[in-house]
Design a protein around this motif. Structure first.
Motif, PDB file in Angstrom:
ATOM      1  N   LYS A  85       0.721  -1.297  -0.242  1.00  0.00           N
ATOM      2  CA  LYS A  85       0.127  -0.217   0.063  1.00  0.00           C
ATOM      3  C   LYS A  85       0.912   0.999   0.245  1.00  0.00           C
ATOM      4  N   ASP A  87       4.431   1.380  -0.792  1.00  0.00           N
ATOM      5  CA  ASP A  87       5.429   1.858  -1.378  1.00  0.00           C
ATOM      6  C   ASP A  87       4.849   0.683  -3.232  1.00  0.00           C
ATOM      7  N   GLU A  88       4.703   2.483  -4.228  1.00  0.00           N
ATOM      8  CA  GLU A  88       4.407   2.008  -5.474  1.00  0.00           C
ATOM      9  C   GLU A  88       5.723   1.129  -5.873  1.00  0.00           C
ATOM     10  N   ASN A  89       7.105   1.402  -5.867  1.00  0.00           N
ATOM     11  CA  ASN A  89       8.246   1.010  -6.576  1.00  0.00           C
ATOM     12  C   ASN A  89       7.882  -0.936  -6.200  1.00  0.00           C
ATOM     13  N   LYS A  91       5.339  -2.264  -4.953  1.00  0.00           N
ATOM     14  CA  LYS A  91       3.638  -2.852  -5.281  1.00  0.00           C
ATOM     15  C   LYS A  91       3.877  -3.450  -6.902  1.00  0.00           C
ATOM     16  N   LEU A  92       4.528  -2.197  -7.697  1.00  0.00           N
ATOM     17  CA  LEU A  92       4.623  -2.739  -8.926  1.00  0.00           C
ATOM     18  C   LEU A  92       5.679  -3.729  -8.874  1.00  0.00           C
ATOM     19  N   ASP A 148      -4.550   3.619 -11.128  1.00  0.00           N
ATOM     20  CA  ASP A 148      -3.402   2.318 -11.639  1.00  0.00           C
ATOM     21  C   ASP A 148      -3.529   0.631 -11.072  1.00  0.00           C
ATOM     22  N   ASN A 150      -3.775  -2.699 -10.810  1.00  0.00           N
ATOM     23  CA  ASN A 150      -4.271  -3.538  -9.098  1.00  0.00           C
ATOM     24  C   ASN A 150      -3.928  -5.155  -9.931  1.00  0.00           C
ATOM     25  N   LYS A 188       0.702   4.806 -18.750  1.00  0.00           N
ATOM     26  CA  LYS A 188       0.798   4.412 -17.988  1.00  0.00           C
ATOM     27  C   LYS A 188       0.566   2.663 -18.352  1.00  0.00           C
TER      28      LYS A 188
END
Length: 270
Positions: A85, A87-89, A91-92, A148, A150, A188
């Motif tokens: 939730k 850290d976007e990196n 999660k990616l 974004d 998921n 994106k």
């Protein structure tokens, strides 16, 4: 294979690997229409390695941040939910691994059957036209700049990548389209598609590299390095060009090219 044949196929590979017009489809049609043939699995490995380097060159900052985040946090099991939730990196990285599963499973289970499809220019032409229809469908996509990826949308992109194992089904075209149809904007979706290509290309390269060591290829090294260089340069150009096209909302225009090439293949190739 001589240097001229290598140049033709390497340019084809570099440009069509990332433009939504199917690299595998063009290579199949080139072999039958132009009489140009690859000289074994080693050529495939080196040109794919070249295109992988082009992704690394353009997205190096993103890739380094993703890898750093993933390897520093993956072992903190108790904090995985929080990291997904916050850290976007991280999660990616997890989503890329998750989305890579379908293509990996399909490639392992059906490798032999898929190889037979690569011998049919007619089927390849039909699949190119399917790619064209997929690209046209993005005209109906709802663009949500705030949305974004998921686990659901990334898995759908992964399924699209699995279908792109078939020659004529564009990997970039199908994966970017899947992202856009899931409501995520084109830029994106393209970024996720290109990052997702790395495990797929790396995995295929590793699997095929073991076959290379069964043969003596020292005399072919200069030609293979030349092929990798050309595919790197053209792959780099293709990515930059496609990102500009998508940012201007013209992604679906590639559909007409795919439909035209597919129709020509159906008419003129046996």
């Amino acid at each position: 294979m001589n240097y001229l044949e290598s140049l033709i196929l390497s340019i084809l590979q570099g440009l069509t690997e990332f433009l939504p017009i199917s690299s595998s489809g063009h290579l199949v049609l080139a072999q039958h229409l132009l009489g140009v043939k690859k000289s074994g699995i080693e050529f495939e490995v080196f040109v794919h390695f070249g295109t992988m380097l082009s992704v690394l060159a353009i997205f190096w900052k993103d890739i380094s941040a993703i890898l750093k985040s993933f390897f520093t946090k993956i072992f903190k099991v108790s904090e995985l939910g929080t990291n997904l939730k916050a850290d976007e990196n991280f999660k990616l990285a997890v989503l890329i691994i998750w989305a890579s599963i379908p293509a990996g499973v399909i490639g392992i289970l059906f490798e032999d059957k898929i190889e037979t499809v690569f011998q049919s220019p007619k089927l390849t032409s039909i699949f190119l036209m399917v790619t064209g229809l997929i690209l046209i469908s993005t005209r109906f996509a709802k663009n949500n700049p705030e949305k974004d990826f998921n686990f659901v949308s990334s898995f759908l992109v992964g399924v699209a990548q699995a279908f792109a194992i078939l020659p004529g089904i564009s990997r970039s075209g199908s994966t970017i389209s899947a992202g856009m149809l899931a409501g995520i904007n084109g830029v994106k979706s393209a970024r996720f598609s290109f990052l997702l290509s790395l495990p797929a290309i790396l995995g295929a390269t590793i699997l095929k590299t073991k076959e290379i060591f069964e043969f003596s290829l020292f005399d072919k090294v200069p030609l293979l390095l030349f092929s990798a260089l050309i595919s790197f340069i053209t792959g780099y150009i293709a990515i930059k060009f496609l990102l500009k096209v998508i940012s201007r909302g013209n992604f679906s225009l590639f559909a007409y090219y795919c439909l035209t090439i597919g129709l020509i293949g159906l008419i003129f190739l046996k």
